[in-house]
Scaffold this active site. Structure first.
Site, PDB file in Angstrom:
ATOM      1  N   SER A   1      33.107  28.956  41.573  1.00  0.00           N
ATOM      2  CA  SER A   1      34.163  29.392  42.490  1.00  0.00           C
ATOM      3  C   SER A   1      34.352  30.905  42.486  1.00  0.00           C
ATOM      4  O   SER A   1      34.748  31.481  43.498  1.00  0.00           O
ATOM      5  CB  SER A   1      35.487  28.711  42.133  1.00  0.00           C
ATOM      6  OG  SER A   1      35.848  28.976  40.787  1.00  0.00           O
TER       7      SER A   1
ATOM      8  N   ASP B   1      44.957  33.889  38.236  1.00  0.00           N
ATOM      9  CA  ASP B   1      45.600  32.681  37.728  1.00  0.00           C
ATOM     10  C   ASP B   1      45.201  32.397  36.283  1.00  0.00           C
ATOM     11  O   ASP B   1      45.387  31.296  35.788  1.00  0.00           O
ATOM     12  CB  ASP B   1      45.241  31.476  38.601  1.00  0.00           C
ATOM     13  CG  ASP B   1      43.725  31.271  38.723  1.00  0.00           C
ATOM     14  OD1 ASP B   1      42.966  31.993  38.045  1.00  0.00           O
ATOM     15  OD2 ASP B   1      43.298  30.386  39.489  1.00  0.00           O
TER      16      ASP B   1
ATOM     17  N   HIS C   1      40.430  32.877  37.633  1.00  0.00           N
ATOM     18  CA  HIS C   1      39.771  33.509  38.780  1.00  0.00           C
ATOM     19  C   HIS C   1      40.186  34.979  38.899  1.00  0.00           C
ATOM     20  O   HIS C   1      41.214  35.390  38.348  1.00  0.00           O
ATOM     21  CB  HIS C   1      40.120  32.759  40.072  1.00  0.00           C
ATOM     22  CG  HIS C   1      39.683  31.329  40.052  1.00  0.00           C
ATOM     23  ND1 HIS C   1      40.522  30.306  39.677  1.00  0.00           N
ATOM     24  CD2 HIS C   1      38.481  30.760  40.335  1.00  0.00           C
ATOM     25  CE1 HIS C   1      39.861  29.145  39.746  1.00  0.00           C
ATOM     26  NE2 HIS C   1      38.618  29.405  40.128  1.00  0.00           N
TER      27      HIS C   1
END
Length: 249
Positions: free
Chosen positions: A25, A196, A199
């Site tokens: 991601s 967070d 990320h």
């Protein structure tokens, strides 16, 4: 309306070199505004296409399986590539067994991906391995709690995977960007690099790009600007400039 003369034939095909970004991601999100992949694409415009093959949630086990499919027959090998996994592999097995990959297998999977790129025509010298960034546990624990889970990663464990990534890079002859170490160097408050806890924040994206660009630049610096600068296009017969052999300027 029919195009005149040589324009009708379209000239010889013009292949655009590629830089392949392969990861989880953190790579997938890198084309968002302010992302490190978007910054790379902007820096390389008209020299390379930057191809984002980030797969959110993937670990190195799944990535090693799909990479050969992404590379195809090797007819147009990337000019450079990044491999950026470990944030999911390092999940704690007792809390997140689906994404967790044992450390030794993670290292073997990274090496297998480097070999897959080599088989597709990308030498190890044109590959950059990127370690996972450090984990800011308080913020990520809050994210886990919001989803009804306990904390499923530890920064110390992520560090073990980062060190394994560095070892693989050295063994395979690739460059490595050790984010885990760099973001914590000299007691750096690395929490600001993370949105967070896991990320990247805008500051983290800028940090990654600033360290990745010198590694990528040396791999693609010889690539020319594609197609002539507009002031150099022949005014009366543009096809001489745009459809002939002088595609690179």
């Amino acid at each position: 309306m029919a195009l005149p003369g040589a324009a009708a034939g379209g000239g010889r095909p013009l292949r655009w070199p590629r830089v392949l970004l392969f990861g989880d991601s953190i790579t997938q999100f890198s084309f968002q505004p302010g992302g490190w992949g978007a910054a790379l694409a902007d820096r390389l415009v008209r020299r390379c296409d930057v191809v984002n093959r980030g797969l959110s949630g993937y670990n190195s086990r799944w990535a090693a399986l799909v990479l050969p499919r992404l590379l195809g027959d090797g007819a147009c090998a990337p000019a450079a590539a990044t491999i950026f996994f470990g944030a999911n592999d390092s999940a704690l097995p007792e809390e997140n067994p689906k994404q967790h990959v044992p450390l030794a297998e993670y290292a073997a999977n990274l090496a297998a991906m480097v070999r897959a790129l080599q088989a597709a025509g990308v030498p190890a010298a044109r590959v950059v391995l990127v370690t996972p960034p450090p984990l800011w546990e308080p913020a990520w624990e809050a994210e886990c709690a919001a989803q009804g889970h306990r904390l499923n990663r530890r920064n110390s464990t992520v560090g073990e995977y980062a060190r394994a990534c560095v070892r693989v890079a050295r063994a395979c002859g690739t460059d490595v960007l050790d984010l885990w170490t760099l973001m914590q160097k000299d007691g750096e408050d690395f929490a600001t690099y993370l949105s967070d806890g896991l990320h990247l924040s805008p500051k983290g994206n800028a940090f990654l790009f600033s360290h990745l660009w010198p590694l990528i630049e040396k791999k693609v610096s010889a690539l020319p600007l594609l197609l002539p600068y507009w002031k150099e296009v022949e005014e009366t017969r543009p096809e001489l400039s745009l459809l002939g052999d002088g595609d690179h300027q």
